[in-house]
Design an enzyme around this catalytic site. Structure first.
Site, PDB file in Angstrom:
ATOM      1  N   SER A  53       0.793  -1.234   0.201  1.00  0.00           N
ATOM      2  CA  SER A  53      -0.132  -0.028   0.027  1.00  0.00           C
ATOM      3  C   SER A  53       1.103   1.174   0.035  1.00  0.00           C
ATOM      4  O   SER A  53       1.797   1.507   0.826  1.00  0.00           O
ATOM      5  CB  SER A  53      -0.817   0.013   1.199  1.00  0.00           C
ATOM      6  OG  SER A  53      -1.777   1.329   1.097  1.00  0.00           O
ATOM      7  N   GLY A  66       9.008  -5.045   4.598  1.00  0.00           N
ATOM      8  CA  GLY A  66      10.022  -4.069   5.142  1.00  0.00           C
ATOM      9  C   GLY A  66      11.172  -4.455   4.598  1.00  0.00           C
ATOM     10  O   GLY A  66      12.236  -5.371   4.749  1.00  0.00           O
ATOM     11  N   LYS A  78      -3.011  -4.555   9.270  1.00  0.00           N
ATOM     12  CA  LYS A  78      -1.663  -4.239   8.996  1.00  0.00           C
ATOM     13  C   LYS A  78      -1.029  -3.572  10.224  1.00  0.00           C
ATOM     14  O   LYS A  78      -1.536  -2.694  10.655  1.00  0.00           O
ATOM     15  CB  LYS A  78      -1.639  -3.117   7.902  1.00  0.00           C
ATOM     16  CG  LYS A  78       0.032  -2.981   7.431  1.00  0.00           C
ATOM     17  CD  LYS A  78       0.097  -2.128   6.219  1.00  0.00           C
ATOM     18  CE  LYS A  78       1.512  -1.865   5.800  1.00  0.00           C
ATOM     19  NZ  LYS A  78       1.587  -1.442   4.546  1.00  0.00           N
ATOM     20  N   LEU A  99      -1.387  10.327   4.017  1.00  0.00           N
ATOM     21  CA  LEU A  99      -2.703   9.610   3.479  1.00  0.00           C
ATOM     22  C   LEU A  99      -3.505  10.219   2.434  1.00  0.00           C
ATOM     23  O   LEU A  99      -4.584  10.105   2.359  1.00  0.00           O
ATOM     24  CB  LEU A  99      -3.672   8.896   4.708  1.00  0.00           C
ATOM     25  CG  LEU A  99      -2.971   8.270   5.919  1.00  0.00           C
ATOM     26  CD1 LEU A  99      -3.827   8.069   7.166  1.00  0.00           C
ATOM     27  CD2 LEU A  99      -2.444   6.856   5.038  1.00  0.00           C
ATOM     28  N   CYS A 115      -3.093   5.014  12.021  1.00  0.00           N
ATOM     29  CA  CYS A 115      -3.700   6.240  11.897  1.00  0.00           C
ATOM     30  C   CYS A 115      -4.160   6.810  13.227  1.00  0.00           C
ATOM     31  O   CYS A 115      -4.421   5.820  14.088  1.00  0.00           O
ATOM     32  CB  CYS A 115      -4.838   6.197  10.991  1.00  0.00           C
ATOM     33  SG  CYS A 115      -4.849   4.863   9.583  1.00  0.00           S
TER      34      CYS A 115
HETATM   35  C1  LIG Z   1       5.719   6.766   0.498  1.00  0.00           C
HETATM   36  C2  LIG Z   1       5.119   5.684   1.176  1.00  0.00           C
HETATM   37  C3  LIG Z   1       3.754   5.711   1.189  1.00  0.00           C
HETATM   38  C4  LIG Z   1       3.041   4.521   1.859  1.00  0.00           C
HETATM   39  N1  LIG Z   1       1.524   4.728   2.220  1.00  0.00           N
HETATM   40  C5  LIG Z   1       1.018   3.680   2.997  1.00  0.00           C
HETATM   41  C6  LIG Z   1      -0.316   3.804   3.100  1.00  0.00           C
HETATM   42  O1  LIG Z   1      -1.234   4.539   2.478  1.00  0.00           O
HETATM   43  N2  LIG Z   1      -1.019   2.897   3.816  1.00  0.00           N
HETATM   44  C7  LIG Z   1      -0.198   1.662   4.458  1.00  0.00           C
HETATM   45  O2  LIG Z   1      -0.810   1.009   4.965  1.00  0.00           O
HETATM   46  N3  LIG Z   1       1.027   1.826   4.217  1.00  0.00           N
HETATM   47  C8  LIG Z   1       1.888   2.622   3.454  1.00  0.00           C
HETATM   48  N4  LIG Z   1       3.265   2.668   3.442  1.00  0.00           N
HETATM   49  C9  LIG Z   1       3.944   1.524   4.019  1.00  0.00           C
HETATM   50  C10 LIG Z   1       4.255   0.509   3.124  1.00  0.00           C
HETATM   51  O3  LIG Z   1       3.079  -0.211   2.805  1.00  0.00           O
HETATM   52  C11 LIG Z   1       5.061  -0.474   3.787  1.00  0.00           C
HETATM   53  O4  LIG Z   1       4.595  -1.112   4.925  1.00  0.00           O
HETATM   54  C12 LIG Z   1       6.460  -0.017   4.262  1.00  0.00           C
HETATM   55  O5  LIG Z   1       6.871   0.811   3.300  1.00  0.00           O
HETATM   56  C13 LIG Z   1       7.607  -1.076   4.540  1.00  0.00           C
HETATM   57  O6  LIG Z   1       8.010  -1.876   3.497  1.00  0.00           O
HETATM   58  P1  LIG Z   1       9.193  -1.379   2.415  1.00  0.00           P
HETATM   59  O7  LIG Z   1      10.418  -1.297   3.385  1.00  0.00           O
HETATM   60  O8  LIG Z   1       9.357  -2.536   1.499  1.00  0.00           O
HETATM   61  O9  LIG Z   1       8.819  -0.017   1.893  1.00  0.00           O
HETATM   62  C14 LIG Z   1       3.823   3.571   2.579  1.00  0.00           C
HETATM   63  C15 LIG Z   1       5.149   3.563   2.277  1.00  0.00           C
HETATM   64  C16 LIG Z   1       5.673   4.571   1.641  1.00  0.00           C
HETATM   65  C17 LIG Z   1       7.258   4.684   1.488  1.00  0.00           C
END
Ligand SMILES: Cc1cc2nc3c(=O)[nH]c(=O)nc-3n(C[C@H](O)[C@H](O)[C@H](O)COP(=O)(O)O)c2cc1C
Ligand SMILES: Cc1cc2nc3c(=O)[nH]c(=O)nc-3n(C[C@H](O)[C@H](O)[C@H](O)COP(=O)(O)OP(=O)(O)OC[C@H]3O[C@@H](n4cnc5c(N)ncnc54)[C@H](O)[C@@H]3O)c2cc1C
Ligand code: FES
Lengths: 253, 305
Positions: free
Chosen positions: B23, B245, B167, B75, B132
């Site tokens: 997401s 992550g 989540k 968000l 949130c």
């Molecule tokens: C720019 C950005 C926006 C994100 N927006 C959301 C979101 O709207 N909702 C959500 O549940 N997680 C959001 N996340 C979290 C990611 O879904 C994920 O849990 C987190 O980035 C860790 O994974 P990664 O290290 O592979 O990025 C966001 C992450 C990033 C970097």
């Protein structure tokens, strides 16, 4: 929009801290438009992690050119790339300048590295429009006129050309500007763009500016690059997708 | 064609492989579809949706940090109605399970979002983002409060029969306590982890680099933490886990599965190489052939301590 690995043809140091990199990339060269940008992955490992955005500086045949200065780790690595080294490029990105139209006179306003997109702009319009290029910087070493035509310079410290900022230099030309036949194209620091916006709105001059923002993706999926719209209060525009070039009337700078 | 089986199950949700896009790192699919064949992916998760459109935070929203990045997007999203009207038609063309991520500022809003979305057949599951602020309860994040997470799970469970994934936030002492209440209240799976709270300051201006001051840390920097959280849940609670992550390559996927993940999500990597998820799927297949793994899902929780 795609990803290519393109070889460096040469990296030239044109100024104390200014580099021009020539890259053989027929895929990008054949479709990129002036004012668009590329998101470059300078390293295959995680440092630096994110791509770095650079304007398209020029295109010549199958070669593309980037212009940059060394700011941090990313540009330091990029500057070291030599002939044959591959560069991972994602692009072309964003919308670019709208160079078409009835206007006869183009005024280019560039501050510091804001000169980067204008060699290509100049190449495209030099036979059809009258160009006046106003290039500003704090001091003489910040002045970049590479690939530009009919240049006048301003420096904040008076070390070269007009003593003052580049918008003040533009103001000096006001008497000779016919706003019905003139269009302004600009790129530079936000303070300059803000002053330019005020000037153009006051004098009813059509003006497009190339803006900057911190970016993660560069193609619209991270929402990391908002810019305030003047027409829609409920939603930000995205610099990477809706810009980086905007009509000054459309954005809050 | 090989006989390798990459498919995984998350409760009743069947995925052709364990690679999902996280997401907030795929928007609503259209941009990333220019780089990659969405039909090859395990699933995609939408940007968090709220009942009404949200403008999000002013700039600057992101900054790079060592082997990671901080984001405080706030968000920003189109809201449930526009999503259904304008984004679903595009997503309908694909044969990839769509998971809707929901963010809200009250329990009622979570419920209403889910209720408004659940009859849309393109949506195959829900992922509830509990990172949130709970506006009605003084702004503490739902995700930091076990009772709030239990309450949201139960109330959303009551309005949808689709697989329900919660989540989890990593910004807690014992994440397994949260996974346990999700299971007890009828959740089908947990995603772990969302971003970690962090900040970054400019030493010359002494000001924060992002407008919101704090942001969420993602990217390879958080992988060891995410692995530890997945392992903790895996050892304490019997519930499917989606590991998230810092995944940068196929080896990271295998590592998450070994410590307990049934599937994974790729986030920040999409910004750097939007073609990577598809490549990773191919590489997982090659890995299975080379290592004599017939069924990739056998890796889940195969750790030896
Ligand atoms: C720019 C950005 C926006 C994100 N927006 C959301 C979101 O709207 N909702 C959500 O549940 N997680 C959001 N996340 C979290 C990611 O879904 C994920 O849990 C987190 O980035 C860790 O994974 P990664 O290290 O592979 O990025 C966001 C992450 C990033 C970097
Ligand atoms: C659309 C676009 C086009 C660009 N075109 C060019 C170009 O043609 N030539 C050029 O030299 N640069 C250009 N830039 C800026 C360029 O992307 C940055 O100089 C580069 O990312 C710096 O990377 P680094 O790793 O060397 O420095 P970093 O270590 O990333 O940064 C060094 C310092 O600069 C700051 N910084 C970095 N990027 C930005 C930014 N976008 N806005 C404000 N502060 C920033 C950082 O916060 C840090 O303090 C462009 C940026 C955008 C968004
Ligand atoms: S940089 Fe990601 S949306 Fe603009």
């Amino acid at each position: 929009m795609f990803i290519v690995n393109s070889p460096v043809v040469e990296t030239l140091q044109v100024h104390e801290n200014i580099f021009i990199q020539k890259i053989h990339s027929p895929e990008i060269a054949s479709i990129i438009k002036p004012g668009q940008f590329l998101n470059v992955r300078v390293s295959v490992n995680s440092f630096p992690l994110l791509r770095r955005p650079f304007s398209i500086c020029d295109v010549n045949g199958e070669n593309i050119f980037l212009m940059f200065n060394i700011l941090g780790e990313g540009t330091k690595i990029l500057a070291k790339k030599q002939k044959g080294d591959l560069i991972d490029i994602l692009g072309p990105l964003g919308n670019g300048f709208n160079l078409e139209g009835e206007y006869k006179n183009a005024i280019i306003v560039a501050g510091g590295l804001g000169s980067a997109p204008f060699p290509l702009v100049t190449r495209i319009i030099k036979n059809s429009k009258n160009i006046l290029s106003l290039v500003g910087g704090r001091s003489t070493q910040d002045i970049i006129t590479y690939g530009m035509q009919n240049v006048q310079v301003s420096t904040d410290d008076g070390s070269q050309g007009f003593n003052g900022n580049v918008v003040q230099l533009l103001e000096k030309h006001l008497a000779n500007i016919d706003n019905k036949t003139t269009k302004v194209f600009a790129c530079g620091p936000n303070a300059m763009l803000r002053a330019l916006k005020d000037f153009c709105i006051k004098n009813n001059l059509d003006c497009e500016v190339s803006t900057e923002s911190a970016m993660a993706c560069g193609f619209g999926i991270c929402q990391g690059c908002p810019i305030e719209s003047t027409t829609n209060d409920d939603k930000y525009l995205l610099v990477c997708k809706d810009g980086p070039v905007f009509n000054v009337k459309d954005v809050v700078i | 064609m090989s006989n390798i089986d990459l498919s995984v199950n998350i409760g009743s949700l069947k995925l052709r492989n364990p690679i999902m896009l996280a997401s907030g790192t795929v928007g609503y699919g259209n941009e990333i579809s220019e780089f990659s064949d969405l039909n090859k992916l395990g699933a995609i998760v939408t940007k968090s949706l709220s009942l009404k459109p949200r403008k999000g935070n002013p700039p600057q929203r992101i900054v790079e940090t060592p082997a990671g990045m901080l984001n405080a997007i706030g968000l920003a999203n189109v809201g449930v109605d526009v999503f259904l009207k304008e984004k679903i038609p595009f997503l309908k063309q694909f044969d990839v399970p769509l998971i809707c991520n929901i963010a809200a500022s009250s329990v009622e809003e979570y419920v209403e979002c889910t209720r408004n979305l659940t009859s849309e057949e393109t949506i195959k599951a829900f992922e509830i983002n509990v990172s949130c602020p709970n506006v009605k309860e003084g702004g503490l994040q739902f995700g930091n409060d076990v009772n709030a997470v239990a309450n949201v799970t139960a109330k959303v469970r009551a309005v949808t029969n689709k697989p329900l994934i919660i989540k989890l936030s990593p910004n807690v002492s014992y994440i397994s306590e949260f996974a346990k209440v999700v299971k007890d209240e009828g959740g089908d799976a947990v995603s772990a982890i969302n971003t970690l709270v962090g900040t970054s300051f400019n030493i010359f201006t002494k000001k924060p680099k992002i407008f919101n001051v704090n942001g969420g840390l993602s990217g390879p920097a958080i992988k060891p933490i995410a692995l530890a959280k997945v392992l903790e849940i895996s050892r304490k609670v019997d519930i499917p886990i989606i590991g998230i992550g810092g995944i940068m390559n196929w080896q990271d996927v295998v590592e998450f599965m070994i410590v307990g993940a049934s599937a994974v999500q790729i986030g920040t990597l999409n910004f750097i190489d939007p073609t990577a998820p598809e490549k990773i799927i191919k590489q997982l297949e090659d890995y299975c052939i080379a290592s004599n793994v017939e069924k990739l899902s056998n890796l889940t929780a195969s750790y030896i301590l």
